[in-house]
Design a protein around this motif. Sequence first.
Motif, short mmCIF file in Angstrom:
data_model
loop_
_atom_site.label_atom_id
_atom_site.label_comp_id
_atom_site.label_asym_id
_atom_site.label_seq_id
_atom_site.Cartn_x
_atom_site.Cartn_y
_atom_site.Cartn_z
N GLY A 87 0.85 -1.19 0.00
CA GLY A 87 0.00 0.00 0.00
C GLY A 87 0.88 1.23 0.00
O GLY A 87 1.84 1.34 -0.77
N GLU A 88 0.60 2.21 0.88
CA GLU A 88 1.51 3.34 1.05
C GLU A 88 2.87 2.81 1.49
O GLU A 88 3.91 3.35 1.17
N LYS A 146 -4.28 3.12 -0.90
CA LYS A 146 -3.70 2.34 -1.99
C LYS A 146 -3.86 0.84 -1.79
O LYS A 146 -3.54 0.07 -2.69
#
Length: 318
Positions: free
Chosen positions: A124-125, A175
């Motif tokens: 994700g991030e 994300k």
Amino acid sequence: MDEKAGLDAIAQVVRMIGDDKSVRSVGFDYSDPGTIIITAGEIGERLESLTALKSDGFKIIVRKGPRIEEQVGNVASTTPVNPMVVDGEKTVDVMGGDAVTSSRAPTYYGTVSLIGAVRIVVQGERQYDLLSLDGIVSNNHVIAQNDTGVRGDVLSHKGRKFGSLMDAVPMTDLKVRCDVALGEVDVDHLGARKPPAVTVSRYRLRGLGDITGVRAPVAEEKVMKSGATSGVTEGTIVGRATVFMPGRTFPETYKTSGGFTKGGDSGALIVGSDMRAIGIHAWGDVAVENGPPPASYFAGFINDDAEFDFSGELVLRF
């Protein structure tokens, strides 16, 4: 248009839509991959104007569609597990496909994906790496209550504690394309201290059997799941979609045929006909009176095809 091009087209249309709160999903069906379908509660001029666009080999249609929701159930409506009888005492044996309730929201339930030595890896991030040598996998919204849960929250089945919340991939990371959390079996609450005793079956799905491996989903393949509400059902992967939920969008989900899941099946592990795990169910269309059976959506794994020999960790990659 191939699948990657279709996913790129979905992403492009999502950017065009912007912050339109009426949109419920953007996707394509494998039966017509050149058409990007926007479903919305209301169709305004801005969405209607998108139908005039045609580029990169795809066209856009906009239609009214049902609301999509997390498929949790109400505890009062669950069907009791058929207990095993061991030495005259009833024993509840918990496994993938069974109901799980968090002490954070005791009136609702979802489904245990699976129990076992599990590592969940999500990009994700940042990269998330969740590991438990005796883990309980389900959705974040089922056992971590959309990030409101805290480590140690009790996880129970039919009122019997069998584990606790360990960690979750945060819903605040926009994300992340999955909805997943990890609990841990609590050995202090297993065994025959007070009937009904509680045991757990690792890597096993109720009504389906043992998991044989992990891999990514395949377009239009036949799939199965064991869910706390609807039990064992079969369906087909019919398309791909970005799903819009309050405050979040989940890109690149897999859409399954209508009637595959019901409320309370959130968290169910999706497997192929080879019993390899391919993803975790999370969302479904709301049923409409006199409408077709509602479709459902799951986050697919990105693992290479691999067998599992039960001697190590089962790695689930999103």
